[in-house]
Scaffold this active site. Sequence first.
Site, mmCIF file in Angstrom:
data_model
loop_
_atom_site.group_PDB
_atom_site.id
_atom_site.type_symbol
_atom_site.label_atom_id
_atom_site.label_comp_id
_atom_site.label_asym_id
_atom_site.label_seq_id
_atom_site.Cartn_x
_atom_site.Cartn_y
_atom_site.Cartn_z
ATOM 1 N N LYS A 98 71.325 -36.356 60.413
ATOM 2 C CA LYS A 98 70.679 -35.049 60.354
ATOM 3 C C LYS A 98 69.287 -35.292 59.788
ATOM 4 O O LYS A 98 69.133 -35.636 58.610
ATOM 5 C CB LYS A 98 71.457 -34.069 59.465
ATOM 6 N N GLY A 159 69.526 -21.956 52.056
ATOM 7 C CA GLY A 159 70.075 -21.339 50.852
ATOM 8 C C GLY A 159 69.720 -19.879 50.658
ATOM 9 O O GLY A 159 70.133 -19.276 49.666
ATOM 10 N N ALA A 186 71.271 -23.586 58.482
ATOM 11 C CA ALA A 186 70.557 -23.019 57.324
ATOM 12 C C ALA A 186 70.330 -21.514 57.428
ATOM 13 O O ALA A 186 70.109 -20.974 58.511
ATOM 14 C CB ALA A 186 69.221 -23.693 57.088
ATOM 15 N N GLY A 187 70.414 -20.878 56.277
ATOM 16 C CA GLY A 187 70.094 -19.465 56.161
ATOM 17 C C GLY A 187 71.272 -18.528 56.310
ATOM 18 O O GLY A 187 71.161 -17.326 56.074
ATOM 19 N N THR A 209 75.526 -23.318 51.367
ATOM 20 C CA THR A 209 75.393 -22.456 50.197
ATOM 21 C C THR A 209 76.285 -21.222 50.290
ATOM 22 O O THR A 209 76.855 -20.796 49.271
ATOM 23 C CB THR A 209 73.922 -22.023 50.031
#
Lengths: 261, 66
Positions: A98, A159, A186-187, A209
């Site tokens: 990644k 996050g 992400a997000g 997260t």
Amino acid sequence: MSQSLSIGDTILQSRLFLGTAGYPSPDALRQSIETSNPGLITVSLRRESKAGKGQDFWNILKGLGVPVLPNTAGCHSPDEAITTAEMAREIFETNWIKLEIIGDDYTLQPDPYGLLDATQKLIDKGFEVFPYMTDDLVLAEKLTALGCNILMPWGAPIGSGRGLNNPYALKLLRDRFPDKTLVVDAGIGAPSHAAAVMEMGYDAVLLNTAVAKSGDPAAMASAFAKSIAAGREAYLSGIITPQESASASTPLIDKPIWHQK
Amino acid sequence: MNVTINGQPKAFDAPLNLYDVLAQEELIGMMIAVAHNGNVIPKGDYTQIFIEDGDAIEIVAPMQGG
């Protein structure tokens, strides 16, 4: 319906990709993996000392049998990322990486120019690059031209839990790259965000997260696994096109007329 | 001679190869990867890499990541 996903010669049994950072305890991490059965888990590399913290962490993961996707988190330059990728290949004996090269410390937005540079060099070295990228169409075109089989646009900053900042751009990527493996990375904050990604026809969702910092990580991981499976099944089932006007779902033929005068 | 390990200077007796360094750091057999002066060294080559004064060694292991 099948929930498996092929990446190269590897068949992943789930379309949830789960990060391993930020859990309240090692047990919470292990339980989250066990309750959600992710297709893969992401890991990082950090300096090791006699204390052997990395060995303790690895001992948690190695018995779970989940494929590992190492990352280059924290790298700010192509050279750093390439060295990290080579060290990851040495440790994990995988050519998957990644690729994460941060261009802005406030938003953790990936650096598109460094990403292209490092991607070219890593593909030349035999890596299967999973590029963490913005949702920019032209960047996606350039990455695929370099040989990327997988694209991982962000939904929102890492996050942040904001969900999908730009669904239009994400849908455009899906439409323009129907044969590439697309993963929102992400997000993501809530299972409904992940379901929305899958309903767009994305191949997988990578999150960390939203599980690790939730009130009950193991239960939240399970919720995400279900939402991703549901979103995938919905996509394959053919979601109806929204209409402006109402359309009665109950047939009116042979309806009794109770108040006929 | 002085060698920098993960950014920290450390004194060793010469002659020395990379395997010797890892043995003294109690990291043989661990899940690690090693770079010597910026070059990633395959596991099987540790005894072939001879360490000189001023060399830099990076040793990494798996860690939590998203």
